[in-house]
Design a protein around this motif. Sequence first.
Motif, short mmCIF file in Angstrom:
data_model
loop_
_atom_site.label_atom_id
_atom_site.label_comp_id
_atom_site.label_asym_id
_atom_site.label_seq_id
_atom_site.Cartn_x
_atom_site.Cartn_y
_atom_site.Cartn_z
N PHE A 1 0.61 -1.38 -0.03
CA PHE A 1 0.03 0.01 0.19
C PHE A 1 0.79 1.19 0.03
O PHE A 1 0.87 1.92 -0.99
CB PHE A 1 -0.79 0.06 1.11
CG PHE A 1 -1.84 1.34 1.09
CD1 PHE A 1 -2.65 1.30 0.29
CD2 PHE A 1 -1.63 2.16 2.29
CE1 PHE A 1 -3.65 2.70 0.40
CE2 PHE A 1 -2.28 3.34 2.34
CZ PHE A 1 -3.32 3.59 1.18
N LEU A 2 1.50 1.34 1.08
CA LEU A 2 2.29 2.63 0.99
C LEU A 2 3.25 2.89 0.15
O LEU A 2 3.30 4.04 -0.60
CB LEU A 2 2.97 2.82 2.42
CG LEU A 2 2.06 2.67 3.57
CD1 LEU A 2 3.10 2.61 5.09
CD2 LEU A 2 1.16 4.08 3.79
N MET A 3 4.41 1.99 -0.17
CA MET A 3 5.05 2.20 -1.35
C MET A 3 4.46 2.00 -2.65
O MET A 3 5.10 2.84 -3.63
CB MET A 3 6.28 1.09 -1.25
CG MET A 3 7.11 1.13 0.26
SD MET A 3 8.27 2.83 0.39
CE MET A 3 6.81 3.73 1.43
N LYS A 4 3.63 1.20 -2.91
CA LYS A 4 2.95 1.27 -4.29
C LYS A 4 2.18 2.30 -4.73
O LYS A 4 2.14 2.49 -5.81
CB LYS A 4 1.86 -0.12 -4.01
CG LYS A 4 1.20 -0.54 -5.36
CD LYS A 4 0.34 -1.78 -5.04
CE LYS A 4 -0.53 -2.05 -6.17
NZ LYS A 4 -1.70 -3.11 -6.24
N ASN A 5 2.02 3.15 -3.62
CA ASN A 5 0.96 4.18 -3.90
C ASN A 5 1.70 5.75 -3.77
O ASN A 5 0.85 6.84 -3.52
CB ASN A 5 -0.29 4.12 -3.16
CG ASN A 5 -1.34 2.98 -3.70
OD1 ASN A 5 -1.66 2.87 -4.77
ND2 ASN A 5 -1.44 1.92 -2.68
N LEU A 6 2.91 5.71 -3.85
CA LEU A 6 3.73 6.82 -3.64
C LEU A 6 3.17 8.06 -4.64
O LEU A 6 3.02 9.00 -4.33
CB LEU A 6 5.19 6.81 -3.79
CG LEU A 6 5.51 6.08 -2.74
CD1 LEU A 6 7.26 5.50 -3.00
CD2 LEU A 6 5.68 6.63 -1.31
N ALA A 7 3.06 7.77 -6.03
CA ALA A 7 2.82 8.86 -6.80
C ALA A 7 1.34 9.32 -6.77
O ALA A 7 0.78 10.33 -6.79
CB ALA A 7 2.91 7.97 -8.32
N LEU A 8 0.40 8.14 -6.42
CA LEU A 8 -1.23 8.42 -6.15
C LEU A 8 -1.25 9.39 -4.83
O LEU A 8 -1.94 10.51 -4.93
CB LEU A 8 -1.79 7.11 -5.83
CG LEU A 8 -3.39 7.15 -6.09
CD1 LEU A 8 -3.80 7.86 -7.37
CD2 LEU A 8 -3.65 5.90 -5.54
N PHE A 9 -0.31 9.11 -3.89
CA PHE A 9 -0.29 10.11 -2.70
C PHE A 9 -0.03 11.45 -3.20
O PHE A 9 -0.63 12.54 -2.59
CB PHE A 9 0.49 9.65 -1.75
CG PHE A 9 0.20 8.05 -1.01
CD1 PHE A 9 -1.04 7.87 -1.06
CD2 PHE A 9 1.17 7.64 -0.51
CE1 PHE A 9 -1.36 6.50 -0.47
CE2 PHE A 9 0.85 6.33 0.19
CZ PHE A 9 -0.54 5.72 0.23
N GLN A 10 0.90 11.59 -3.90
CA GLN A 10 1.44 12.98 -4.39
C GLN A 10 0.23 13.84 -4.96
O GLN A 10 -0.18 14.96 -4.82
CB GLN A 10 2.77 12.79 -5.12
CG GLN A 10 3.86 12.56 -4.25
CD GLN A 10 5.07 12.53 -5.15
OE1 GLN A 10 5.04 11.76 -6.28
NE2 GLN A 10 6.14 12.86 -5.06
N SER A 11 -0.18 12.88 -6.07
CA SER A 11 -1.37 13.74 -7.00
C SER A 11 -2.45 14.06 -6.36
O SER A 11 -3.13 15.03 -6.70
CB SER A 11 -1.41 12.85 -8.18
OG SER A 11 -1.81 11.42 -7.73
#
Length: 275
Positions: free
Chosen positions: A100-110
Amino acid sequence: MDRAVILGTFEFIGFSLCKHLLEQGCEIDGVHFDKEKDGALIHDKRLTIGRNANFREKNYSAWIKSGEILKNDMIFIDIYDLYIRNKLAALREKELIEGFLMKNLALFQSLHVKIAFLLPIQWIKDISRTHSRLEDAIKILKEHNISVSSFYLPVIYGPWQPEEFSFHQSIAKERVVISEREWIYDAIYIDDLINFLSSSADRHLDESYLLESSITGHWRKCADYLSLDYNENWRSPDLAIGKVTERTIQCSVKFSDGLENQRRHFISLGSTDSL
């Protein structure tokens, strides 16, 4: 804050936070950690919030795989209660970090997602050892300019406090056993903690915080009020204070009133077996 995701939505802090935010009109995705059969306590909590149209309960494994988050989501991860109940295995740390955390880094940013970790104060002592995987993940999140806060908590008490705490055991008239997981050097009333967490969600707090009560000797005052037998010579261990920012939480009620609120709530549940 219009929407939040709470991992550990039926834990002590997670549930209290969920209930408070729902009362504020916030939409909540509540993620339930435990795979075990739900007991009467979980049933009571579901009855309290489950009928609210703004609440959606999520299965932990399914939620991690889906990566279902929306723009400006505030994600609270209640690790504190799993630690207190000695149920850290339910967190499935590797799955949470890698899946979850590492997989969604770009999503968290956007999506401008903010994340808050609720952690036991004991972890400050070995912040770079036993729990290095989680700390490494938090570091990576921050390196990607994702808003991350870590809150290190002492004993939290009040309605819904779990049976692992000595205050609950005393109120339930059970044999009192002060666990090594219970931080006996400070305490914060649950409503004061929840008000702080709720207000902090609307601010930019990208640091690690050690939360302290405005009342000196708060835990001992509570213990004395309940006539608990404890070692008065216990000294507070040294913590890695330089690595965190100390933040004082103002106490809104007398400690005795807070304990009596907890007692009344316990009695209202009608059964010592439900906690």
